[in-house]
Design a protein around this motif. Structure first.
Motif, PDB file in Angstrom:
ATOM      1  N   GLY A 151      53.113   8.013   3.435  1.00 20.54           N
ATOM      2  CA  GLY A 151      53.119   6.713   3.502  1.00 20.54           C
ATOM      3  C   GLY A 151      51.728   6.052   3.510  1.00 20.54           C
ATOM      4  N   GLY A 152      50.987   5.056   3.138  1.00 19.21           N
ATOM      5  CA  GLY A 152      49.360   4.765   4.198  1.00 19.21           C
ATOM      6  C   GLY A 152      50.250   2.702   3.846  1.00 19.21           C
ATOM      7  N   VAL A 153      49.722   2.213   5.068  1.00 20.21           N
ATOM      8  CA  VAL A 153      49.891   0.649   4.978  1.00 20.21           C
ATOM      9  C   VAL A 153      49.034   0.533   5.900  1.00 20.21           C
ATOM     10  CG1 VAL A 153      51.799  -0.619   6.166  1.00 20.21           C
ATOM     11  CG2 VAL A 153      52.645   1.813   6.019  1.00 20.21           C
ATOM     12  N   ASP A 154      49.083  -1.682   5.371  1.00 16.37           N
ATOM     13  CA  ASP A 154      47.509  -1.638   5.420  1.00 16.37           C
ATOM     14  C   ASP A 154      49.068  -2.687   6.291  1.00 16.37           C
ATOM     15  OD1 ASP A 154      45.422  -2.517   6.632  1.00 16.37           O
ATOM     16  OD2 ASP A 154      44.728  -3.837   5.019  1.00 16.37           O
ATOM     17  N   VAL A 155      48.469  -3.513   7.356  1.00 13.14           N
ATOM     18  CA  VAL A 155      49.429  -4.369   8.257  1.00 13.14           C
ATOM     19  C   VAL A 155      48.341  -5.648   8.182  1.00 13.14           C
ATOM     20  CG1 VAL A 155      50.591  -5.491   9.705  1.00 13.14           C
ATOM     21  CG2 VAL A 155      50.477  -3.459   9.461  1.00 13.14           C
ATOM     22  N   GLN A 156      49.146  -6.652   7.504  1.00 11.65           N
ATOM     23  CA  GLN A 156      47.979  -7.961   7.288  1.00 11.65           C
ATOM     24  C   GLN A 156      48.984  -9.006   8.382  1.00 11.65           C
ATOM     25  OE1 GLN A 156      45.688  -8.457   5.822  1.00 11.65           O
ATOM     26  NE2 GLN A 156      45.536  -6.622   5.485  1.00 11.65           N
ATOM     27  N   LYS A 157      48.952 -10.462   7.842  1.00 14.92           N
ATOM     28  CA  LYS A 157      48.965 -11.645   9.160  1.00 14.92           C
ATOM     29  C   LYS A 157      50.682 -11.829   8.686  1.00 14.92           C
ATOM     30  CE  LYS A 157      49.017 -16.211  10.715  1.00 14.92           C
ATOM     31  NZ  LYS A 157      48.122 -17.053  10.159  1.00 14.92           N
TER      32      LYS A 157
ATOM     33  N   TYR B 127      52.887 -10.123   5.579  1.00 19.56           N
ATOM     34  CA  TYR B 127      53.342  -9.122   5.070  1.00 19.56           C
ATOM     35  C   TYR B 127      52.392  -7.765   4.659  1.00 19.56           C
ATOM     36  CZ  TYR B 127      48.900  -9.825   2.345  1.00 19.56           C
ATOM     37  OH  TYR B 127      46.930 -10.218   1.999  1.00 19.56           O
ATOM     38  N   LEU B 128      52.974  -6.699   4.073  1.00 16.43           N
ATOM     39  CA  LEU B 128      52.398  -5.037   4.675  1.00 16.43           C
ATOM     40  C   LEU B 128      51.389  -4.953   3.102  1.00 16.43           C
ATOM     41  CD1 LEU B 128      55.341  -3.890   6.717  1.00 16.43           C
ATOM     42  CD2 LEU B 128      53.177  -4.572   7.704  1.00 16.43           C
ATOM     43  N   VAL B 129      51.100  -3.719   2.675  1.00 16.04           N
ATOM     44  CA  VAL B 129      50.734  -3.868   1.878  1.00 16.04           C
ATOM     45  C   VAL B 129      50.786  -2.067   2.277  1.00 16.04           C
ATOM     46  CG1 VAL B 129      48.493  -2.964   0.496  1.00 16.04           C
ATOM     47  CG2 VAL B 129      48.839  -5.192   1.557  1.00 16.04           C
ATOM     48  N   ALA B 130      51.199  -0.969   1.269  1.00 15.63           N
ATOM     49  CA  ALA B 130      51.766  -0.355   1.007  1.00 15.63           C
ATOM     50  C   ALA B 130      51.713   0.661  -0.018  1.00 15.63           C
ATOM     51  CB  ALA B 130      53.375  -0.061   1.651  1.00 15.63           C
TER      52      ALA B 130
ATOM     53  N   SER C  30      47.408  15.051  -5.747  1.00 16.79           N
ATOM     54  CA  SER C  30      47.864  13.993  -5.413  1.00 16.79           C
ATOM     55  C   SER C  30      48.193  13.056  -6.052  1.00 16.79           C
ATOM     56  CB  SER C  30      47.150  13.523  -4.572  1.00 16.79           C
ATOM     57  OG  SER C  30      47.573  12.710  -3.789  1.00 16.79           O
ATOM     58  N   GLY C  31      49.361  12.622  -6.744  1.00 15.30           N
ATOM     59  CA  GLY C  31      49.994  10.909  -7.367  1.00 15.30           C
ATOM     60  C   GLY C  31      50.548  10.434  -7.146  1.00 15.30           C
ATOM     61  N   LEU C  32      49.883   8.791  -7.022  1.00 19.59           N
ATOM     62  CA  LEU C  32      50.157   7.997  -6.683  1.00 19.59           C
ATOM     63  C   LEU C  32      52.040   7.944  -6.841  1.00 19.59           C
ATOM     64  CD1 LEU C  32      49.653   5.070  -5.199  1.00 19.59           C
ATOM     65  CD2 LEU C  32      49.084   4.572  -7.705  1.00 19.59           C
ATOM     66  N   VAL C  33      52.299   7.602  -6.409  1.00 18.14           N
ATOM     67  CA  VAL C  33      53.817   7.071  -6.098  1.00 18.14           C
ATOM     68  C   VAL C  33      54.395   5.595  -6.394  1.00 18.14           C
ATOM     69  CG1 VAL C  33      56.659   7.060  -5.187  1.00 18.14           C
ATOM     70  CG2 VAL C  33      54.456   9.097  -5.084  1.00 18.14           C
ATOM     71  N   TRP C  34      53.496   4.679  -5.047  1.00 17.07           N
ATOM     72  CA  TRP C  34      53.841   3.640  -5.423  1.00 17.07           C
ATOM     73  C   TRP C  34      52.793   2.974  -4.984  1.00 17.07           C
ATOM     74  CZ3 TRP C  34      54.672  -0.193  -2.345  1.00 17.07           C
ATOM     75  CH2 TRP C  34      55.598  -1.221  -2.199  1.00 17.07           C
ATOM     76  N   ARG C  35      53.151   1.757  -5.342  1.00 14.80           N
ATOM     77  CA  ARG C  35      51.528   1.092  -4.193  1.00 14.80           C
ATOM     78  C   ARG C  35      51.737  -0.576  -4.235  1.00 14.80           C
ATOM     79  NH1 ARG C  35      47.878  -2.909  -4.920  1.00 14.80           N
ATOM     80  NH2 ARG C  35      46.293  -3.226  -3.362  1.00 14.80           N
ATOM     81  N   GLY C  36      52.079  -1.793  -3.609  1.00 14.62           N
ATOM     82  CA  GLY C  36      52.136  -2.889  -3.410  1.00 14.62           C
ATOM     83  C   GLY C  36      52.098  -3.707  -1.895  1.00 14.62           C
ATOM     84  N   THR C  37      52.571  -4.174  -2.299  1.00 11.97           N
ATOM     85  CA  THR C  37      53.343  -5.248  -0.454  1.00 11.97           C
ATOM     86  C   THR C  37      55.338  -5.123  -0.854  1.00 11.97           C
ATOM     87  OG1 THR C  37      53.340  -7.847  -1.867  1.00 11.97           O
ATOM     88  CG2 THR C  37      51.261  -6.664  -1.364  1.00 11.97           C
TER      89      THR C  37
ATOM     90  N   GLY D  92      46.096   0.373 -15.230  1.00 10.82           N
ATOM     91  CA  GLY D  92      45.494  -0.768 -16.104  1.00 10.82           C
ATOM     92  C   GLY D  92      45.157  -1.555 -14.768  1.00 10.82           C
ATOM     93  N   ASN D  93      45.574  -1.455 -13.670  1.00 14.69           N
ATOM     94  CA  ASN D  93      45.833  -1.827 -12.521  1.00 14.69           C
ATOM     95  C   ASN D  93      45.007  -2.722 -11.920  1.00 14.69           C
ATOM     96  OD1 ASN D  93      45.943  -3.063  -9.976  1.00 14.69           O
ATOM     97  ND2 ASN D  93      48.478  -2.986  -9.618  1.00 14.69           N
ATOM     98  N   GLU D  94      43.610  -3.372 -12.347  1.00 23.48           N
ATOM     99  CA  GLU D  94      42.154  -3.424 -12.117  1.00 23.48           C
ATOM    100  C   GLU D  94      42.342  -3.646 -10.111  1.00 23.48           C
ATOM    101  OE1 GLU D  94      40.323  -7.301 -13.726  1.00 23.48           O
ATOM    102  OE2 GLU D  94      41.563  -6.804 -15.638  1.00 23.48           O
ATOM    103  N   GLU D  95      43.378  -4.596  -9.855  1.00 27.77           N
ATOM    104  CA  GLU D  95      43.090  -4.311  -8.438  1.00 27.77           C
ATOM    105  C   GLU D  95      43.034  -2.892  -7.524  1.00 27.77           C
ATOM    106  OE1 GLU D  95      45.627  -6.344  -4.443  1.00 27.77           O
ATOM    107  OE2 GLU D  95      46.535  -6.476  -6.301  1.00 27.77           O
ATOM    108  N   TYR D  96      43.999  -2.468  -7.833  1.00 22.93           N
ATOM    109  CA  TYR D  96      43.951  -1.057  -7.115  1.00 22.93           C
ATOM    110  C   TYR D  96      43.170  -0.248  -7.576  1.00 22.93           C
ATOM    111  CZ  TYR D  96      45.988   3.728  -6.092  1.00 22.93           C
ATOM    112  OH  TYR D  96      46.354   4.579  -5.492  1.00 22.93           O
TER     113      TYR D  96
END
Length: 167
Positions: free
Chosen positions: A4-10, A12-15, A26-33, A143-147
């Motif tokens: 897991g990789g986590v970016d800490v924001q004010k 919430y967390l982006v994981a 390597s395959g993406l399992v899950w990504r979100g906040t 299709g997730n443009e942000e990711y």
């Protein structure tokens, strides 16, 4: 192995959770906040995360306290070193606030050179001829443009990693 990789924001967390195979794929399992560290822990259990790197640059003390006593969670921070070592492991006494191994509440932290890691990843991603080492995105995330935008934003120009979107 699931990392897991986590970016800490004010607020919430982006994981991101990725699964790595022995051949380097390597395959993406899950990504979100997620809203907080408790929600992160629940997701980590759901996806079988063995190790989670949590960026401690923004909410340093909170991240360090969260990681203390929780197996697999490692506070980390990117540094620009261009040294021989991409990673450095440091011990930190939470009660004394300095690097030591004498206290009762000691954690290990990780510093890493993000640019060197990007250099390595770009070489792994470009492997061909069935050699493995693919950076896969499962159906539904394609299709997730942000990711996709975040994962492809930076470019190496004259040996330096830059994000053309940063002004």
């Amino acid at each position: 192995v699931v990392f897991g990789g986590v970016d800490v924001q004010k607020g919430y967390l982006v994981a991101t959770f990725r699964q790595f195979a022995r051949n380097g794929d390597s395959g993406l399992v899950w990504r979100g906040t997620v809203s907080d560290f408790g929600a992160l822990d629940a997701l980590a259990a759901t996806y079988g995360m063995q190790y989670g790197l949590i960026d401690q640059r923004y909410r340093t003390r909170e991240v360090q306290e969260w990681c203390f006593g929780r197996a697999g969670y490692i506070p980390c921070e990117g540094v620009k070193t261009r040294a021989r070592s991409i990673f450095a492991v440091n011990s930190l006494d939470l009660d004394e606030g300095r690097s030591t191994r004498t206290g009762l509440r000691v954690i290990e932290t990780l510093t890493h050179d993000g640019d060197q890691l990007k250099d390595i990843l770009v070489n792994l991603i470009q492997q061909t001829d069935g050699a493995g080492r693919r950076w896969m995105v499962p159906k539904g995330y394609g299709g997730n443009e942000e990711y996709c935008s975040q994962m492809t934003a930076e470019r190496c120009i004259n040996g330096k990693w830059v994000n053309p979107l940063d002004k």
